[in-house]
Design a protein around this motif. Structure first.
Motif, PDB file in Angstrom:
ATOM      1  N   MET A  23       5.375 -49.775 -18.687  1.00 25.04           N
ATOM      2  CA  MET A  23       3.929 -49.590 -18.841  1.00 25.04           C
ATOM      3  C   MET A  23       3.366 -48.739 -17.700  1.00 25.04           C
ATOM      4  SD  MET A  23       2.990 -51.134 -21.645  1.00 25.04           S
ATOM      5  CE  MET A  23       1.239 -51.444 -21.479  1.00 25.04           C
ATOM      6  N   LYS A  24       3.836 -49.007 -16.495  1.00 24.50           N
ATOM      7  CA  LYS A  24       3.369 -48.261 -15.325  1.00 24.50           C
ATOM      8  C   LYS A  24       3.784 -46.790 -15.422  1.00 24.50           C
ATOM      9  CE  LYS A  24       3.780 -50.464 -11.488  1.00 24.50           C
ATOM     10  NZ  LYS A  24       4.369 -51.065 -10.250  1.00 24.50           N
ATOM     11  N   ALA A  25       4.993 -46.546 -15.915  1.00 24.43           N
ATOM     12  CA  ALA A  25       5.503 -45.175 -16.009  1.00 24.43           C
ATOM     13  C   ALA A  25       4.736 -44.345 -17.028  1.00 24.43           C
ATOM     14  CB  ALA A  25       6.982 -45.198 -16.374  1.00 24.43           C
ATOM     15  N   ILE A  35       3.541 -47.650 -27.094  1.00 23.09           N
ATOM     16  CA  ILE A  35       4.189 -48.956 -27.210  1.00 23.09           C
ATOM     17  C   ILE A  35       3.409 -49.762 -28.235  1.00 23.09           C
ATOM     18  CG2 ILE A  35       4.785 -51.096 -26.013  1.00 23.09           C
ATOM     19  CD1 ILE A  35       5.185 -49.530 -23.491  1.00 23.09           C
ATOM     20  N   ASP A  36       4.094 -50.261 -29.259  1.00 27.66           N
ATOM     21  CA  ASP A  36       3.374 -50.962 -30.328  1.00 27.66           C
ATOM     22  C   ASP A  36       3.056 -52.406 -29.936  1.00 27.66           C
ATOM     23  OD1 ASP A  36       5.660 -52.484 -30.699  1.00 27.66           O
ATOM     24  OD2 ASP A  36       6.217 -51.571 -32.614  1.00 27.66           O
ATOM     25  N   HIS A  37       2.384 -53.115 -30.835  1.00 25.47           N
ATOM     26  CA  HIS A  37       1.932 -54.476 -30.546  1.00 25.47           C
ATOM     27  C   HIS A  37       3.090 -55.448 -30.357  1.00 25.47           C
ATOM     28  CE1 HIS A  37      -2.210 -53.401 -31.121  1.00 25.47           C
ATOM     29  NE2 HIS A  37      -1.989 -52.963 -32.363  1.00 25.47           N
ATOM     30  N   ASP A  38       4.244 -55.114 -30.914  1.00 22.18           N
ATOM     31  CA  ASP A  38       5.414 -55.983 -30.775  1.00 22.18           C
ATOM     32  C   ASP A  38       6.215 -55.680 -29.511  1.00 22.18           C
ATOM     33  OD1 ASP A  38       4.932 -57.312 -33.223  1.00 22.18           O
ATOM     34  OD2 ASP A  38       5.814 -55.622 -34.317  1.00 22.18           O
ATOM     35  N   LYS A  65      12.184 -46.736 -33.007  1.00 23.74           N
ATOM     36  CA  LYS A  65      11.682 -47.877 -32.244  1.00 23.74           C
ATOM     37  C   LYS A  65      12.775 -48.313 -31.273  1.00 23.74           C
ATOM     38  CE  LYS A  65       9.464 -51.176 -34.384  1.00 23.74           C
ATOM     39  NZ  LYS A  65       9.056 -52.221 -35.364  1.00 23.74           N
ATOM     40  N   VAL A  66      12.414 -48.421 -29.999  1.00 24.21           N
ATOM     41  CA  VAL A  66      13.392 -48.776 -28.967  1.00 24.21           C
ATOM     42  C   VAL A  66      12.944 -50.052 -28.266  1.00 24.21           C
ATOM     43  CG1 VAL A  66      14.447 -48.045 -26.791  1.00 24.21           C
ATOM     44  CG2 VAL A  66      14.120 -46.386 -28.623  1.00 24.21           C
ATOM     45  N   PHE A  76       7.652 -52.694 -28.719  1.00 27.59           N
ATOM     46  CA  PHE A  76       8.670 -51.655 -28.865  1.00 27.59           C
ATOM     47  C   PHE A  76       8.099 -50.309 -28.421  1.00 27.59           C
ATOM     48  CE2 PHE A  76      10.152 -54.790 -31.937  1.00 27.59           C
ATOM     49  CZ  PHE A  76      11.519 -54.801 -31.708  1.00 27.59           C
ATOM     50  N   VAL A  77       8.953 -49.481 -27.827  1.00 26.15           N
ATOM     51  CA  VAL A  77       8.582 -48.098 -27.537  1.00 26.15           C
ATOM     52  C   VAL A  77       8.786 -47.286 -28.810  1.00 26.15           C
ATOM     53  CG1 VAL A  77       9.354 -46.004 -26.357  1.00 26.15           C
ATOM     54  CG2 VAL A  77       9.003 -48.081 -25.047  1.00 26.15           C
ATOM     55  N   ILE A  78       7.757 -46.548 -29.207  1.00 26.75           N
ATOM     56  CA  ILE A  78       7.854 -45.675 -30.383  1.00 26.75           C
ATOM     57  C   ILE A  78       7.998 -44.242 -29.884  1.00 26.75           C
ATOM     58  CG2 ILE A  78       6.811 -44.988 -32.562  1.00 26.75           C
ATOM     59  CD1 ILE A  78       7.429 -48.000 -32.306  1.00 26.75           C
ATOM     60  N   LEU A  79       9.063 -43.593 -30.332  1.00 21.02           N
ATOM     61  CA  LEU A  79       9.363 -42.244 -29.859  1.00 21.02           C
ATOM     62  C   LEU A  79       8.842 -41.190 -30.833  1.00 21.02           C
ATOM     63  CD1 LEU A  79      13.018 -42.841 -28.616  1.00 21.02           C
ATOM     64  CD2 LEU A  79      10.893 -42.993 -27.320  1.00 21.02           C
ATOM     65  N   ALA A  80       8.876 -39.945 -30.391  1.00 16.07           N
ATOM     66  CA  ALA A  80       8.353 -38.837 -31.193  1.00 16.07           C
ATOM     67  C   ALA A  80       9.085 -38.687 -32.519  1.00 16.07           C
ATOM     68  CB  ALA A  80       8.435 -37.540 -30.391  1.00 16.07           C
TER      69      ALA A  80
END
Length: 246
Positions: free
Chosen positions: A242-244, A217-220, A230-231, A222-226
């Motif tokens: 975050m917990k997952a 997860i980036d600073h903004d 950006k999601v 967003f989830v970054i995928l392989a």
């Protein structure tokens, strides 16, 4: 003029469903019942129903074994079953219609309505039935194949091949690790229910992500995928995401 056949070893269940059909489903003008699975193939051949309600769990032969004995499956099929999570998952992964016992009147009406509205593509139904059998015989639910019916035909994916699912109105777009995309006329909420037991997580109302393809997860936020996508992560889902990932 639609004829229906109920195949179920429980006489009370067949009587109940028959009464519901006669009272609530005017599209069906004739309904017959068969309570001995061993005679079901013969009854179908003689009666020639357009729609069959088939119980999955019966003595002597289960619903799938009954189907194996029928050479020409030129009828539409709706499974009926008491609660069996594994069988239900196998059926739902195959985009197949089923009714959960005790059968709800509104769900019965909706199932028949879907039958009437869809083209009578028996080959597609047979392909989906084969996928159910694949899923039933899979060593675990991780080996289930998800059937994705499109205009071009049916595509099959195992959960591990799916990077993410994206909501597009009442449709869901599948993004796969091969780069192929599939647009399916079912909502993301439906696939959330199906795929969440397979390590998928809803990061946003519009995104369902396979956790194994999350890089960070980036600073903004967003989830970054392989695949470098950006999601979005919604504010109310951030803690859960975050917990997952821990």
């Amino acid at each position: 003029m639609l004829k229906a056949l109920i195949i179920d070893d429980e006489e009370r269940a067949t009587d109940s469903l028959r009464l519901m059909i006669e009272k609530l489903v005017p599209e069906i003008i004739e309904v017959k019942a068969c309570i001995d699975a061993r005679k079901a193939a013969e009854v179908i051949q003689e009666y020639k129903p357009g729609l069959v309600f088939l119980d999955i769990q019966m003595p002597h032969l289960n619903g799938f074994e009954v189907l194996e004995k029928i050479p020409n499956k030129d009828f539409k099929l709706i499974f009926t079953t008491a609660y069996n999570e594994y069988a239900i998952q196998a059926i739902r992964f195959s985009a197949f219609d089923y009714l959960l016992k005790p059968i709800d009147a509104e769900e019965l009406q909706q199932s028949v309505k879907r039958f009437i509205q869809t083209a009578h593509d028996y080959k597609q139904q047979f392909d989906l039935l084969k996928n159910i059998m694949h899923n039933i015989n899979a060593a675990s639910a991780d080996g289930f194949r998800l059937a994705l019916p499109t205009r071009e035909g049916i595509h099959y994916l195992i959960p591990g091949e799916i990077i993410r699912c994206e909501s597009v109105g009442n449709y869901t777009k599948f993004h796969t690790k091969t780069g192929k995309q599939f647009l399916i006329s079912r909502t993301l909420a439906e696939y959330d229910t199906l795929l969440s037991p397979h390590d998928f997580i809803r990061t946003h109302k519009s995104h369902l992500v396979n956790k194994k393809f999350i890089s960070f997860i980036d600073h903004d936020g967003f989830v970054i995928l392989a695949d470098k996508t950006k999601v979005d992560v919604s504010r109310r889902r951030k803690e859960e995401v975050m917990k997952a990932l821990k």
